[in-house]
Design an enzyme around this catalytic site. Structure first.
Site, PDB file in Angstrom:
ATOM      1  N   HIS A  17       0.848  -1.205   0.000  1.00  0.00           N
ATOM      2  CA  HIS A  17       0.000   0.000   0.000  1.00  0.00           C
ATOM      3  C   HIS A  17       0.882   1.254   0.000  1.00  0.00           C
ATOM      4  CE1 HIS A  17      -3.111  -2.581   2.370  1.00  0.00           C
ATOM      5  NE2 HIS A  17      -3.596  -2.434   1.153  1.00  0.00           N
ATOM      6  N   LYS A  41     -15.478  -8.085   6.172  1.00  0.00           N
ATOM      7  CA  LYS A  41     -14.253  -8.503   6.858  1.00  0.00           C
ATOM      8  C   LYS A  41     -14.383  -8.278   8.360  1.00  0.00           C
ATOM      9  CE  LYS A  41     -11.164  -7.531   2.964  1.00  0.00           C
ATOM     10  NZ  LYS A  41     -10.065  -6.677   2.457  1.00  0.00           N
ATOM     11  N   ARG A  90      -2.622  -5.920  -8.451  1.00  0.00           N
ATOM     12  CA  ARG A  90      -1.627  -6.973  -8.257  1.00  0.00           C
ATOM     13  C   ARG A  90      -1.787  -7.985  -9.396  1.00  0.00           C
ATOM     14  NH1 ARG A  90      -3.448  -7.347  -2.093  1.00  0.00           N
ATOM     15  NH2 ARG A  90      -5.307  -6.783  -3.230  1.00  0.00           N
ATOM     16  N   SER A 128      -2.936  -7.563   2.975  1.00  0.00           N
ATOM     17  CA  SER A 128      -3.064  -7.470   4.439  1.00  0.00           C
ATOM     18  C   SER A 128      -3.413  -8.840   5.018  1.00  0.00           C
ATOM     19  CB  SER A 128      -4.153  -6.463   4.818  1.00  0.00           C
ATOM     20  OG  SER A 128      -3.801  -5.174   4.396  1.00  0.00           O
TER      21      SER A 128
HETATM   22  P1  ADP Z   1      -5.921  -6.002   0.891  1.00  0.00           P
HETATM   23  O1  ADP Z   1      -6.688  -6.268   2.171  1.00  0.00           O
HETATM   24  O2  ADP Z   1      -6.076  -7.090  -0.143  1.00  0.00           O
HETATM   25  O3  ADP Z   1      -4.498  -5.637   1.110  1.00  0.00           O
HETATM   26  P2  ADP Z   1      -7.115  -3.339   0.570  1.00  0.00           P
HETATM   27  O4  ADP Z   1      -8.588  -3.174   0.451  1.00  0.00           O
HETATM   28  O5  ADP Z   1      -6.515  -2.863   1.844  1.00  0.00           O
HETATM   29  O6  ADP Z   1      -6.716  -4.821   0.212  1.00  0.00           O
HETATM   30  O7  ADP Z   1      -6.396  -2.625  -0.670  1.00  0.00           O
HETATM   31  C1  ADP Z   1      -6.618  -1.299  -1.044  1.00  0.00           C
HETATM   32  C2  ADP Z   1      -6.064  -1.078  -2.420  1.00  0.00           C
HETATM   33  O8  ADP Z   1      -4.661  -1.336  -2.420  1.00  0.00           O
HETATM   34  C3  ADP Z   1      -6.644  -1.974  -3.519  1.00  0.00           C
HETATM   35  O9  ADP Z   1      -6.720  -1.206  -4.708  1.00  0.00           O
HETATM   36  C4  ADP Z   1      -5.603  -3.067  -3.673  1.00  0.00           C
HETATM   37  O10 ADP Z   1      -5.621  -3.626  -4.964  1.00  0.00           O
HETATM   38  C5  ADP Z   1      -4.333  -2.280  -3.427  1.00  0.00           C
HETATM   39  N1  ADP Z   1      -3.255  -3.119  -2.939  1.00  0.00           N
HETATM   40  C6  ADP Z   1      -3.281  -3.934  -1.866  1.00  0.00           C
HETATM   41  N2  ADP Z   1      -2.085  -4.538  -1.702  1.00  0.00           N
HETATM   42  C7  ADP Z   1      -1.276  -4.088  -2.692  1.00  0.00           C
HETATM   43  C8  ADP Z   1       0.065  -4.355  -3.106  1.00  0.00           C
HETATM   44  N3  ADP Z   1       0.813  -5.242  -2.456  1.00  0.00           N
HETATM   45  N4  ADP Z   1       0.557  -3.694  -4.168  1.00  0.00           N
HETATM   46  C9  ADP Z   1      -0.227  -2.834  -4.856  1.00  0.00           C
HETATM   47  N5  ADP Z   1      -1.504  -2.544  -4.552  1.00  0.00           N
HETATM   48  C10 ADP Z   1      -2.029  -3.161  -3.479  1.00  0.00           C
END
Ligand code: ADP
Length: 168
Positions: A17, A41, A90, A128
């Site tokens: 992130h 979640k 991703r 996450s």
């Molecule tokens: P997660 O729980 O799967 O990490 P989130 O809802 O917190 O997902 O993710 C928020 C945004 O960040 C989404 O657009 C997701 O695709 C993106 N994202 C999550 N992890 C990554 C990563 N490792 N690299 C790039 N973008 C990410």
């Protein structure tokens, strides 16, 4: 002023992130990272805690604001004067869901477009939920989480472990 909104659960914010936040902060005049409610979640951190953790790791980025909302994203963007939703992509698995969300958001608010930044190769696999899974096995986390939040994360993992044990 070009304002983009980066929405997500951020439970907790990962290095993946943060990589997207840093790159987007270089592209847009202002980036609003918005912690959204995700009813599906069972979160590890409250919405307020997630906001605080993101603020801590983005303190050096003056054009990044951290907020939270339980509004519809399209309404939130309109209220904040933004016409860009930013998402990280991703593997292909993100694509179908994100494509559908982008079309729906555009339908609800035709001024709103979704832009995607591809994940950096080193964070392509990172989510996450994967970090939470690894955390329960005591894996070293410095490649996955910003250093400033690792103690908070480990403390929460320990609290969860104790409450599961107490419930047995
Ligand atoms: P997660 O729980 O799967 O990490 P989130 O809802 O917190 O997902 O993710 C928020 C945004 O960040 C989404 O657009 C997701 O695709 C993106 N994202 C999550 N992890 C990554 C990563 N490792 N690299 C790039 N973008 C990410």
């Amino acid at each position: 002023m070009k304002i983009a909104i980066y929405p997500g659960s951020f439970d907790p914010v990962t290095s993946g992130h943060l990589n997207i936040i840093r790159r987007a902060a270089n592209i847009f005049d202002k980036l609003i990272v918005c912690v959204m409610v995700n009813a599906g979640k069972n979160p590890m951190f409250t919405q307020e805690e997630r906001v605080e953790l993101i603020r801590r790791v983005t303190g050096d980025l003056p054009n990044v604001e951290v907020d939270c909302s339980d509004e519809l994203l399209a309404d939130y963007a309109r209220r904040r004067g933004s016409c860009v939703i930013l998402k990280g992509l991703r593997a292909g698995s993100d694509f179908e869901n994100e494509f559908q969300m982008a079309l729906i958001n555009h339908k609800i608010n035709p001024d709103l477009d979704t832009m995607f930044l591809t994940a950096s190769s080193e964070y392509m696999y990172l989510s996450s939920s994967a970090v939470k899974e690894l955390g329960t096995y005591g894996v070293e986390l410095s490649d996955f989480l910003p250093a400033e939040i690792i103690p908070d994360f480990q403390q929460r993992i320990e609290q969860r472990r104790l409450s599961v044990q107490g419930g047995k």
